[in-house]
Design a protein around this motif. Structure first.
Motif, short mmCIF file in Angstrom:
data_model
loop_
_atom_site.label_atom_id
_atom_site.label_comp_id
_atom_site.label_asym_id
_atom_site.label_seq_id
_atom_site.Cartn_x
_atom_site.Cartn_y
_atom_site.Cartn_z
N GLU A 45 3.95 -4.01 5.16
CA GLU A 45 5.35 -3.90 4.72
C GLU A 45 5.50 -2.79 3.68
OE1 GLU A 45 7.36 -8.25 5.34
OE2 GLU A 45 6.35 -7.90 3.42
N GLU A 46 4.76 -1.71 3.90
CA GLU A 46 4.81 -0.58 2.98
C GLU A 46 6.21 0.03 2.90
OE1 GLU A 46 2.62 -0.96 5.35
OE2 GLU A 46 0.68 -1.19 4.32
N TYR A 47 7.02 -0.19 3.94
CA TYR A 47 8.37 0.37 3.93
C TYR A 47 9.21 -0.19 2.78
CZ TYR A 47 9.83 -4.00 6.20
OH TYR A 47 10.09 -5.31 6.49
N ILE A 48 8.90 -1.41 2.33
CA ILE A 48 9.61 -1.99 1.18
C ILE A 48 9.25 -1.21 -0.09
CG2 ILE A 48 9.99 -4.06 -0.20
CD1 ILE A 48 11.12 -4.25 2.59
N ILE A 49 7.99 -0.86 -0.21
CA ILE A 49 7.57 -0.07 -1.37
C ILE A 49 8.24 1.29 -1.35
CG2 ILE A 49 5.57 0.91 -2.58
CD1 ILE A 49 3.89 -1.28 -1.17
N GLU A 50 8.36 1.87 -0.15
CA GLU A 50 9.03 3.17 -0.03
C GLU A 50 10.50 3.05 -0.42
OE1 GLU A 50 7.86 6.24 0.59
OE2 GLU A 50 5.93 5.21 0.32
N ILE B 223 7.20 1.16 -10.75
CA ILE B 223 6.68 0.18 -9.79
C ILE B 223 5.20 -0.06 -10.09
CG2 ILE B 223 6.35 -0.35 -7.34
CD1 ILE B 223 8.53 1.81 -6.79
N ASN B 224 4.82 -1.34 -10.21
CA ASN B 224 3.42 -1.71 -10.45
C ASN B 224 3.00 -2.80 -9.47
OD1 ASN B 224 2.93 -0.08 -12.85
ND2 ASN B 224 4.32 -1.50 -13.91
N GLN B 225 1.77 -2.71 -8.96
CA GLN B 225 1.23 -3.75 -8.08
C GLN B 225 0.51 -4.78 -8.94
OE1 GLN B 225 -1.38 -2.32 -5.01
NE2 GLN B 225 -1.36 -4.27 -3.90
N LEU B 226 0.96 -6.05 -8.85
CA LEU B 226 0.37 -7.12 -9.65
C LEU B 226 -0.77 -7.81 -8.92
CD1 LEU B 226 3.67 -8.71 -11.06
CD2 LEU B 226 2.27 -6.89 -12.06
N SER B 227 -0.67 -7.92 -7.60
CA SER B 227 -1.71 -8.53 -6.77
C SER B 227 -1.56 -7.98 -5.36
CB SER B 227 -1.60 -10.06 -6.79
OG SER B 227 -0.38 -10.47 -6.19
N ASN B 228 -2.27 -8.58 -4.43
CA ASN B 228 -2.21 -8.07 -3.05
C ASN B 228 -0.81 -8.07 -2.48
OD1 ASN B 228 -4.94 -7.55 -2.96
ND2 ASN B 228 -5.46 -9.56 -2.09
N ASP B 229 -0.02 -9.09 -2.83
CA ASP B 229 1.31 -9.20 -2.24
C ASP B 229 2.43 -9.31 -3.27
OD1 ASP B 229 0.79 -11.72 -3.19
OD2 ASP B 229 0.70 -12.67 -1.22
N LYS B 230 2.13 -9.05 -4.54
CA LYS B 230 3.15 -9.09 -5.58
C LYS B 230 3.32 -7.71 -6.22
CE LYS B 230 2.79 -13.95 -7.00
NZ LYS B 230 2.50 -14.86 -8.13
N TRP B 231 4.58 -7.27 -6.30
CA TRP B 231 4.89 -5.98 -6.88
C TRP B 231 6.00 -6.15 -7.93
CZ3 TRP B 231 2.76 -1.15 -5.25
CH2 TRP B 231 1.84 -1.27 -4.19
N LEU C 278 15.66 -4.47 -16.87
CA LEU C 278 15.61 -5.38 -15.72
C LEU C 278 14.19 -5.36 -15.17
CD1 LEU C 278 17.98 -6.11 -12.89
CD2 LEU C 278 15.78 -5.15 -12.24
N LYS C 279 13.67 -6.55 -14.88
CA LYS C 279 12.33 -6.68 -14.30
C LYS C 279 12.42 -7.61 -13.10
CE LYS C 279 9.02 -9.01 -16.34
NZ LYS C 279 7.92 -9.38 -17.28
N MET C 280 11.95 -7.13 -11.96
CA MET C 280 12.02 -7.90 -10.72
C MET C 280 10.64 -7.93 -10.08
SD MET C 280 14.67 -7.25 -7.55
CE MET C 280 14.21 -5.50 -7.36
N VAL C 281 10.16 -9.13 -9.75
CA VAL C 281 8.87 -9.29 -9.06
C VAL C 281 9.16 -9.65 -7.61
CG1 VAL C 281 6.69 -10.56 -8.95
CG2 VAL C 281 7.71 -10.02 -11.18
N LEU C 282 8.56 -8.90 -6.69
CA LEU C 282 8.83 -9.06 -5.27
C LEU C 282 7.56 -9.44 -4.51
CD1 LEU C 282 10.93 -5.82 -4.66
CD2 LEU C 282 11.83 -8.13 -4.97
N TYR C 283 7.77 -10.19 -3.44
CA TYR C 283 6.69 -10.44 -2.49
C TYR C 283 6.77 -9.36 -1.41
CZ TYR C 283 4.11 -12.31 1.46
OH TYR C 283 3.23 -12.45 2.51
N ILE C 284 5.68 -8.61 -1.27
CA ILE C 284 5.60 -7.58 -0.24
C ILE C 284 4.27 -7.77 0.50
CG2 ILE C 284 5.59 -5.10 0.26
CD1 ILE C 284 7.10 -4.67 -2.35
N GLY C 285 4.36 -8.23 1.73
CA GLY C 285 3.16 -8.56 2.49
C GLY C 285 2.47 -7.35 3.09
N ARG C 286 1.42 -7.63 3.83
CA ARG C 286 0.70 -6.57 4.51
C ARG C 286 1.58 -5.93 5.57
NH1 ARG C 286 -4.65 -8.96 6.87
NH2 ARG C 286 -4.83 -6.76 7.53
#
Length: 410
Positions: free
Chosen positions: A333-338, A349-357, A323-331
């Motif tokens: 919003e580190e709690y989403i990463i946690e 978990i990999n960061q693709l860009s400033n707001d894409k994980w 399963l692969k899921m790409v999420l928008y995580i804004g500034r």
């Protein structure tokens, strides 16, 4: 005319009603009493006598529905243990219970003949009308108490002597430990009996998440644990709700699982067909322990190797699914990463860009992840999986919600 007796004769029926009251709580008297309204009424009165203060009801067009109402924040001891503390017994049972304990309480050892003579000569001689108990009846009661661990026995020549085991142990020093044990142990009912015996009460601890209904599974769980210890197969009588009937399953139990989300408990068992399956303990009506299985260690090791890739309780799939899921995580919003780190198990978990994980994982049944995935609705940019059912169901549900809100129009 037979009188109502609050003592339990068939515990599986009480457990079934308790499950209906506690978990569902919406069935009427007529719906629960499929065969006999009178039997249902007797069982309901029994439950009400055990759980006075915890029963409630609501009225609707179908009638009066009874349910259990318990706030775990306000109770210090599991009230459902009360149903284990009542039992059917005969006049001889209760008579012998107290007399045998009275004879042996000084830790003296007596043979069967000596105990029989004392009962008939020292206890019954003052009664004009009494049935003298024979040796066979007393032997059965003594053997039962040895099996239950109440008494000890030893053979000296041809005679068997019975006695209490003298234990120099002040259990009152461990009152707090026993209080916690009674509420968090898989078979906490044992701790509850000890607390009653020594008049220990829990005055220090309450539990935010207390799955009190586990108490009703204590007898079932004990037999399964006994089989696990012996590495033996078991035969389950398992209730299928949608078919409203029970089926018999022969399995080799491998491990007990407890859900940290729902509190449900499962037994992982190896079927004769060669697959591993999970059975909910609250749906098991009875357990019979069978013969030992010499392949227990091998099969358990095979199952343990799969556990890191298990998301829920499904062992159905033979191959890992991705399963692969790409999420928008804004500034800010580190709690989403946690959340992804703490809840995402072994996912990467990999960061693709400033707001894409990107979140990637391999599991045996990706469909089990759907409830968790839905909690990220509004952030999901894309979702891909080798499990086509997961993708189909997710996007279908998403379309339904979109149409519900009129295509996003205000």
């Amino acid at each position: 005319m037979a009188e109502f007796n609050e003592l339990i004769k068939k515990f599986d029926k009480i457990r079934e009603y308790m499950r209906e009251f506690f978990i569902y709580g919406f069935k009427s008297r007529e719906e629960l009493a499929a065969k006999s309204l009178r039997s249902y009424d007797d069982d309901k009165r029994r439950i009400e006598s055990y759980l006075s203060g915890y029963m409630a009801f609501h009225q609707n067009e179908k009638g009066k529905n009874i349910f259990l109402s318990v706030d775990s924040r306000k109770i210090t001891e599991n009230p459902l243990y009360k149903v284990f503390k009542t039992k059917s017994f005969t006049k001889n049972d209760i008579t012998l219970h107290f007399i045998i304990l009275d004879i042996l309480y000084k830790n003296e050892k007596f043979s069967l003949k000596e105990i029989t003579d004392k009962i008939n000569d020292d206890y019954f001689f003052k009664f004009k009308e009494v049935n003298i108990l024979d040796t066979a009846t007393i032997r059965l009661k003594l053997s039962e108490y040895v099996k239950e661990g109440i008494l000890k026995s030893e053979k000296n020549g041809k005679e068997i002597y019975y006695y209490f085991e003298d234990i120099d142990f002040d259990i009152l020093n461990y009152g707090d430990t026993i209080s916690i044990f009674s509420e968090i142990s898989p078979i906490g009912v044992i701790g509850s009996f000890i607390m009653d015996r020594f008049e220990i009460r829990n005055v220090k601890f309450t539990f935010k998440h207390s799955y009190i209904f586990h108490a009703m599974e204590s007898e079932i769980l004990y037999k399964i644990l006994k089989a696990l210890n012996r590495k033996s197969k078991i035969e389950l009588e398992y209730f299928i709700k949608k078919d409203k009937k029970s089926i018999m399953k022969k399995i080799l139990p491998l491990k007990i699982f407890i859900s940290v989300q729902t509190g449900r408990r499962y037994i992982a068992g190896y079927l004769e067909s060669g697959s591993v399956f999970m059975y909910r303990l609250d749906k098991i009506k009875n357990v019979k322990i069978l013969e030992e299985d010499k392949n227990f260690d091998k099969l358990k090791n095979e199952m343990e190797e799969k556990l890191p890739y298990l998301w829920g309780v499904s062992f159905k799939k033979l191959k890992l699914e991705t399963l692969k899921m790409v999420l928008y995580i804004g500034r800010k919003e580190e709690y989403i990463i946690e959340r992804l780190k703490t809840e995402g198990r072994h996912g990467v978990i990999n960061q693709l860009s400033n707001d894409k994980w990107e979140y990637k994982i391999e599991v045996y049944d990706a469909l089990e992840m759907l409830p968790w995935i839905r909690t990220f609705i509004g952030r999901i940019i894309s979702l891909e999986s080798t499990n086509e059912d997961l993708c189909r169901k997710f996007y279908r549900d998403f379309e339904s919600v979109y149409r519900l809100y009129d295509g996003g129009k205000k």
